[in-house]
Scaffold this motif. Sequence first.
Motif, PDB file in Angstrom:
ATOM      1  N   SER A  83       0.358  -6.137   3.723  1.00 21.44           N
ATOM      2  CA  SER A  83      -0.326  -6.808   3.194  1.00 21.44           C
ATOM      3  C   SER A  83      -1.850  -7.700   3.713  1.00 21.44           C
ATOM      4  CB  SER A  83       0.188  -6.994   2.121  1.00 21.44           C
ATOM      5  OG  SER A  83       1.219  -6.904   1.465  1.00 21.44           O
ATOM      6  N   ALA A 131      -5.963  -6.621   2.800  1.00 20.08           N
ATOM      7  CA  ALA A 131      -6.631  -7.481   2.674  1.00 20.08           C
ATOM      8  C   ALA A 131      -8.091  -7.996   3.907  1.00 20.08           C
ATOM      9  CB  ALA A 131      -6.798  -8.726   2.771  1.00 20.08           C
ATOM     10  N   ASN A 166      -2.474   1.146  -4.364  1.00 18.14           N
ATOM     11  CA  ASN A 166      -2.892  -0.114  -5.400  1.00 18.14           C
ATOM     12  C   ASN A 166      -2.345  -0.974  -5.411  1.00 18.14           C
ATOM     13  OD1 ASN A 166      -4.227   2.737  -6.395  1.00 18.14           O
ATOM     14  ND2 ASN A 166      -1.705   3.557  -7.010  1.00 18.14           N
ATOM     15  N   GLN A 167      -1.346  -1.044  -4.430  1.00 18.38           N
ATOM     16  CA  GLN A 167      -0.967  -2.861  -3.915  1.00 18.38           C
ATOM     17  C   GLN A 167      -1.829  -3.320  -3.815  1.00 18.38           C
ATOM     18  OE1 GLN A 167       3.155  -1.624  -2.917  1.00 18.38           O
ATOM     19  NE2 GLN A 167       4.087  -2.047  -4.555  1.00 18.38           N
ATOM     20  N   TRP A 168      -2.489  -2.866  -2.494  1.00 20.17           N
ATOM     21  CA  TRP A 168      -3.265  -3.487  -1.648  1.00 20.17           C
ATOM     22  C   TRP A 168      -4.414  -4.192  -2.422  1.00 20.17           C
ATOM     23  CZ3 TRP A 168      -1.655   0.738   2.510  1.00 20.17           C
ATOM     24  CH2 TRP A 168      -1.759   0.436   3.110  1.00 20.17           C
ATOM     25  N   PHE A 169      -5.317  -3.171  -2.604  1.00 15.88           N
ATOM     26  CA  PHE A 169      -6.482  -2.974  -3.349  1.00 15.88           C
ATOM     27  C   PHE A 169      -6.256  -2.980  -4.818  1.00 15.88           C
ATOM     28  CE2 PHE A 169      -6.608  -0.492   0.739  1.00 15.88           C
ATOM     29  CZ  PHE A 169      -7.054  -1.117   1.698  1.00 15.88           C
ATOM     30  N   SER A 170      -7.319  -4.642  -4.970  1.00 18.84           N
ATOM     31  CA  SER A 170      -6.866  -4.486  -6.711  1.00 18.84           C
ATOM     32  C   SER A 170      -8.156  -3.552  -7.466  1.00 18.84           C
ATOM     33  CB  SER A 170      -7.157  -6.029  -7.220  1.00 18.84           C
ATOM     34  OG  SER A 170      -9.116  -6.248  -6.158  1.00 18.84           O
ATOM     35  N   CYS A 171      -8.963  -2.886  -6.116  1.00 15.49           N
ATOM     36  CA  CYS A 171     -10.434  -1.901  -7.683  1.00 15.49           C
ATOM     37  C   CYS A 171      -9.811  -0.925  -6.717  1.00 15.49           C
ATOM     38  CB  CYS A 171     -11.378  -2.651  -6.293  1.00 15.49           C
ATOM     39  SG  CYS A 171     -12.759  -1.231  -6.283  1.00 15.49           S
ATOM     40  N   ARG A 172      -9.518  -0.031  -8.170  1.00 17.78           N
ATOM     41  CA  ARG A 172      -9.142   1.420  -8.014  1.00 17.78           C
ATOM     42  C   ARG A 172      -9.833   2.500  -7.014  1.00 17.78           C
ATOM     43  NH1 ARG A 172      -5.102   3.241 -10.931  1.00 17.78           N
ATOM     44  NH2 ARG A 172      -4.613   0.941 -11.001  1.00 17.78           N
ATOM     45  N   SER A 197      -8.781   1.978  -3.453  1.00 19.16           N
ATOM     46  CA  SER A 197      -7.683   1.796  -3.388  1.00 19.16           C
ATOM     47  C   SER A 197      -7.782   3.663  -3.304  1.00 19.16           C
ATOM     48  CB  SER A 197      -6.848   2.018  -4.449  1.00 19.16           C
ATOM     49  OG  SER A 197      -5.167   2.742  -4.638  1.00 19.16           O
TER      50      SER A 197
END
Length: 316
Positions: free
Chosen positions: A142, A146, A178-184, A187
Motif C-alpha cells: 500500500s 502511494a 481499487n484499494q491502493w488508488f482512490s481515483c478510479r 486504478s
Amino acid sequence: MLEIKMEECVSRGLSSDLASLLRCEGLTTITLTRLDQLVTKVVSWFSAIHQPLTSDLQRNATPLLNLADAFYDYFLLLCQTSLPVSQLSVVLLQLARFALDQDIHFPLRLEAIRTFNSILEFLSREQRRQIQMDQNQTPILSQVAAAVLTVGDYELQVSLSEALCRLTPRKEREHRANQWFSCRDISRAFCDIRDVDFEVDCRRFLNFVNRYHGDQRRVYTFPCVRAFLDSTELFRPKDEKLDEFWIDFNVSSGCVSFFVDEPQGFLWGSIHLLKEEVDRYSLYLKQDGCTGAETVLSVQLNTPSCTRTAEVVRWS
C-alpha cells in the motif's frame, strides 16, 4: 566442515563464495538454522546503517554509499541460495523500506527497489506465490502504491510499479488497485498494464498519473523529436508499440532522463542528466519553416573525466 566453510566466508566477507558454497553443498536442517541466524544478523547490520544514511552529515559519504551497495549485492546473492521464504520476505521488506525513505540518498532508493525486483525475478513460481500470500507484505505494498503517485522520478515510479505487478497475482490486481488508488481512473490505468508489454504499458500508466496531478505533478514528460549526446544522435527504443520518444524532467531526483535504443543490449538503455553534473544549460525556440517552432534544450555536463554536451529537442 560445511559450517567451518560458511563461517570463513562470513568472517572474510566473501558473499559470492558463500552463495556458491550453499548452491553446491545443498541445505540441511542445521544449515538452514545457521542461515536463518546469518540472515537475521545481516539484516540487523543493514538496518544499523539506516541512521547514518539519513544524516545530513553522512548521507552522501562515499564509503557509506558503497557499503549500502554491497548489502544490495549480498542480498541478491543470498537470495539465489534456496533461502526460506520467511527470510526472503524479511529481506524484501527491508529493501522496500529503504526505497520508500525520502531521507535516503536517491540513487540508493532506486537501487533498493531494483534489487527487490531482481530478487523476485530469481524466485520460483511457488516462492513468489508464497511471498504474494505473506500478510507482512500487504501494508508495504500500500505504501509502494502511494509512493508511485508522489516520488517525483520516472524510473523510481517504474520500479515501484514493477514491484506491485510482481507481487500481485493478475486475478487480484483489480481488487487491490481499487484499494491502493482512490481515483478510479488511476486504478483502471494500472490494471491495463500487461506483463508482456510492461515497459510500454507502464509508460502509458505513469504518463496518465503524472498528467492527472496537473501543476502539482513531480514528473513532467514531453515527447522528444531528436536527442544528441555530443555529436552522437540517440534514438528511442526500437519498440513498435512505443508511440513517442519520451523525455522526463524529474523534480524530486533533480535529473532529466530518457530511454534510448541500445543495440548491444537486450534492455532499453537510459540517459540521466544529473543536476549536480550540470555546468550550464540553454533553452530557446528554434523556428522551422516546415514544422513550426521547436524548443531546444542544450545541457553542458561536467564530470571528473570529461565534459559532455547533451541536446534534446521537442515540439513546442
